[in-house]
Write an enzyme that holds these catalytic residues in place. Structure first.
Site, PDB file in Angstrom:
ATOM      1  N   LYS A 121      31.241  45.900  50.938  1.00 11.60           N
ATOM      2  CA  LYS A 121      31.041  44.796  49.996  1.00 11.60           C
ATOM      3  C   LYS A 121      32.145  44.727  48.937  1.00 11.60           C
ATOM      4  CE  LYS A 121      26.955  46.323  48.728  1.00 11.60           C
ATOM      5  NZ  LYS A 121      26.773  47.390  49.700  1.00 11.60           N
ATOM      6  N   ASN A 144      27.718  43.002  41.780  1.00  8.38           N
ATOM      7  CA  ASN A 144      27.382  44.415  41.928  1.00  8.38           C
ATOM      8  C   ASN A 144      28.576  45.321  41.601  1.00  8.38           C
ATOM      9  OD1 ASN A 144      25.396  46.329  42.708  1.00  8.38           O
ATOM     10  ND2 ASN A 144      26.454  46.616  44.649  1.00  8.38           N
ATOM     11  N   HIS A 190      18.889  52.575  51.866  1.00 13.69           N
ATOM     12  CA  HIS A 190      17.940  52.131  50.827  1.00 13.69           C
ATOM     13  C   HIS A 190      16.575  51.760  51.402  1.00 13.69           C
ATOM     14  CE1 HIS A 190      21.489  51.901  48.392  1.00 13.69           C
ATOM     15  NE2 HIS A 190      21.996  50.891  49.053  1.00 13.69           N
TER      16      HIS A 190
HETATM   17  P1  ADP Z   1      30.333  48.989  49.345  1.00 14.22           P
HETATM   18  O1  ADP Z   1      30.717  48.180  48.154  1.00 14.22           O
HETATM   19  O2  ADP Z   1      29.491  48.192  50.327  1.00 14.22           O
HETATM   20  O3  ADP Z   1      29.758  50.340  49.032  1.00 14.22           O
HETATM   21  P2  ADP Z   1      33.171  49.618  49.701  1.00 14.22           P
HETATM   22  O4  ADP Z   1      34.040  48.454  49.964  1.00 14.22           O
HETATM   23  O5  ADP Z   1      33.137  50.195  48.328  1.00 14.22           O
HETATM   24  O6  ADP Z   1      31.679  49.292  50.188  1.00 14.22           O
HETATM   25  O7  ADP Z   1      33.559  50.778  50.723  1.00 14.22           O
HETATM   26  C1  ADP Z   1      32.931  52.047  50.630  1.00 14.22           C
HETATM   27  C2  ADP Z   1      33.206  52.903  51.851  1.00 14.22           C
HETATM   28  O8  ADP Z   1      32.518  52.336  52.954  1.00 14.22           O
HETATM   29  C3  ADP Z   1      34.678  52.930  52.240  1.00 14.22           C
HETATM   30  O9  ADP Z   1      35.371  54.005  51.651  1.00 14.22           O
HETATM   31  C4  ADP Z   1      34.602  53.094  53.743  1.00 14.22           C
HETATM   32  O10 ADP Z   1      34.428  54.457  54.056  1.00 14.22           O
HETATM   33  C5  ADP Z   1      33.322  52.385  54.132  1.00 14.22           C
HETATM   34  N1  ADP Z   1      33.513  50.984  54.570  1.00 14.22           N
HETATM   35  C6  ADP Z   1      34.221  49.999  53.966  1.00 14.22           C
HETATM   36  N2  ADP Z   1      34.146  48.847  54.663  1.00 14.22           N
HETATM   37  C7  ADP Z   1      33.345  49.084  55.704  1.00 14.22           C
HETATM   38  C8  ADP Z   1      32.868  48.294  56.802  1.00 14.22           C
HETATM   39  N3  ADP Z   1      33.177  47.011  56.931  1.00 14.22           N
HETATM   40  N4  ADP Z   1      32.064  48.909  57.722  1.00 14.22           N
HETATM   41  C9  ADP Z   1      31.721  50.209  57.596  1.00 14.22           C
HETATM   42  N5  ADP Z   1      32.147  51.004  56.608  1.00 14.22           N
HETATM   43  C10 ADP Z   1      32.941  50.462  55.668  1.00 14.22           C
END
Ligand code: ADP
Length: 468
Positions: A121, A144, A190
């Site tokens: 996200k 968020n 969650h």
């Molecule tokens: P969120 O805001 O949903 O927690 P982030 O963009 O902060 O996601 O990414 C957090 C971690 O999730 C990244 O370091 C990576 O390991 C993993 N990640 C990022 N994008 C994806 C995706 N499209 N699918 C699966 N894992 C992802």
């Protein structure tokens, strides 16, 4: 700050005084609304009182005159057990909403983009924001992540709010219809708060609530729950649906295939898929998971009317987000990568697959599954450098798989030893990777502090240390 004076008629309560709760209370007070605030934590109440916000315990029959209850998404209001104030509020017939619902009511003429999914996200939201900012669109990016939405400037007609939406926020947002919405992926997460997987999926689906064509729904189709949602949306004849995938061609969507990003959104008008960029041109977005984020962000910006070439040029200059495979430094052929956000094995796997010669710094407070699932990637590890509470457990795990390791105790020692080894071995493609697969709380306040400590230690390495 968002003007909430349309709420002046009746009092509004704010439950939960974290960053967004406080911003909400301030925006309400400044707009002349009679606000009452509460938090179960006395320190938070004291901080609010110190800035002149009226603290008053909520409940005990004094809720009836309220127009609304602004609820902090982090506080349970249904599962696993609803907070008593949520029960009393509902019994009094008053809506529970979050700050994003107030933004939607205040900004009826603006446009909204919403991004949700279990993972990716923040990356996708920031990437969309980066591309739109490069096109000089009047935007605000948050939700968020980052700035609480009621601290945004008023953008008015022509303005565009790009909002990262958690499942908790989606449950508390009722009247917002997104112009463009993105659902990246759904995996179990969650579940206690949503009463199980069905509740979690239902919350995520709310990102598409009320959408009809020409509004656009962008759906990642690389997992079964999202594929089912795509099928439902298409069958309902609601919004325009653009599927996205990191796993190969999807008709009518945007996808990664053969090392490139492809745009097939012209499918219905009979146009062939267009190769829009090589994935190597997006250096801050390595790995298949990021290709999903890139495809979704491209689709969202296209849905907002941007030109493909402009989107791709802007995406190429995206710096990436801190602590998520953040490329910190390249020194004497060794790349240093900060992936401190990887607090479990699943997340660490996303980084491990991106490099072939890894000096892996890991450990901290371990999660239930430990390093389960990472076996297939151990051939990429030249050496592991253990830190934190998990050291004994991870040492046993690595022993069983014959992966060489050193116990370093702390992160600064791990950076020193890993960089020294990487420089001495001088292997092509060497990468010193902090991807801890653990929470940080045994040694740091949070993953951001851990990542920053890594960045600081890496920046202190003198070029002389890298000399052969
Ligand atoms: P969120 O805001 O949903 O927690 P982030 O963009 O902060 O996601 O990414 C957090 C971690 O999730 C990244 O370091 C990576 O390991 C993993 N990640 C990022 N994008 C994806 C995706 N499209 N699918 C699966 N894992 C992802």
């Amino acid at each position: 700050m968002i003007d909430l004076d349309f709420l002046r008629d009746r009092p509004v309560a704010v439950m939960g005084l974290g960053t967004s709760g406080l911003a909400t209370a301030r925006a309400l007070a400044r707009s002349g609304v009679a606000v009452r605030v509460w938090d179960d934590d006395a320190a938070k109440r004291a901080a609010a009182a110190a800035e002149g916000l009226p603290v008053a315990e909520l409940g005990h029959g004094d809720l009836k005159d309220l127009a609304l209850m602004v609820w902090s998404p982090g506080i349970a209001h249904t599962h696993p057990r609803p907070h008593p104030v949520a029960v009393q509020t509902r019994a009094a017939g008053i809506d529970l909403v979050c700050d994003i619902e107030l933004l939607a009511r205040a900004e009826r003429a603006a446009r909204f983009v919403g991004i949700t999914g279990t993972n990716g996200k923040s990356t996708t939201t920031s990437l969309i924001g980066h591309v739109l900012a490069a096109a000089n669109r009047p935007i605000a990016v948050g939700g968020n992540l980052g700035i609480p939405v009621l601290s945004f400037p008023m953008l008015g007609a022509g303005g565009l709010y790009v909002l990262e939406m958690s499942s908790y926020q989606l449950e508390l947002t009722h009247s917002l219809v997104f112009d463009v919405s993105v659902l990246l992926n759904i995996t179990a997460d969650h579940l206690t708060r949503h009463g199980g997987m069905d509740g979690y999926i239902a919350a995520k689906k709310r990102i598409f609530r009320g959408q009809t064509a020409p509004r656009v729904a962008i759906v990642g189709v690389d997992d079964a729950p999202c594929r089912a949602i795509r099928d439902e949306l298409a069958a309902e004849g609601g919004p325009v649906v653009w599927p996205v995938s990191a796993e190969g061609p999807v008709a009518g969507g945007v996808y990664a295939a053969d090392g490139a990003l492809w745009d097939d959104t012209g499918f219905l008008s009979g146009t062939s898929p267009v190769r829009v960029a090589g994935l190597a041109a997006l250096p801050a977005l390595p790995g298949r998971h990021n290709h999903q984020n890139a495809a979704a962000a491209f689709a969202a910006c296209k849905a907002l009317g941007m030109d493909a070439a402009d989107i791709v040029t802007a995406m190429a200059s995206f710096p990436g987000l801190a602590h998520r495979q953040q490329q910190v430094r390249d020194l004497a052929g060794v790349r240093f990568v900060n992936d401190s956000k990887a607090t479990n094995a699943d997340a660490a796997e996303k980084a491990l697959v991106c490099y072939d010669t890894i000096y892996w710094i890991l450990g901290g407070r371990p999660k239930e599954g430990g390093l389960d699932g990472l076996d297939p990637h151990m051939s990429r590890i030249r050496h592991a450098f253990l830190i934190g509470e998990s050291s004994d457990r991870f040492a046993r795990w690595l022993d069983e798989r014959r992966v060489p390791y050193s116990r370093c105790g702390t992160l600064d020692v791990a950076v020193r030893r890993s960089s020294a080894m990487a420089f001495a071995e001088a292997r092509a493609g060497a990468c010193v990777l902090l991807s801890p697969a653990c929470a940080s709380w045994d040694q740091f306040a949070n993953f951001e502090e851990r990542g920053q400590a890594f960045v600081d230690a890496v920046e202190q390495i003198a070029p002389a240390e890298a000399a052969p």
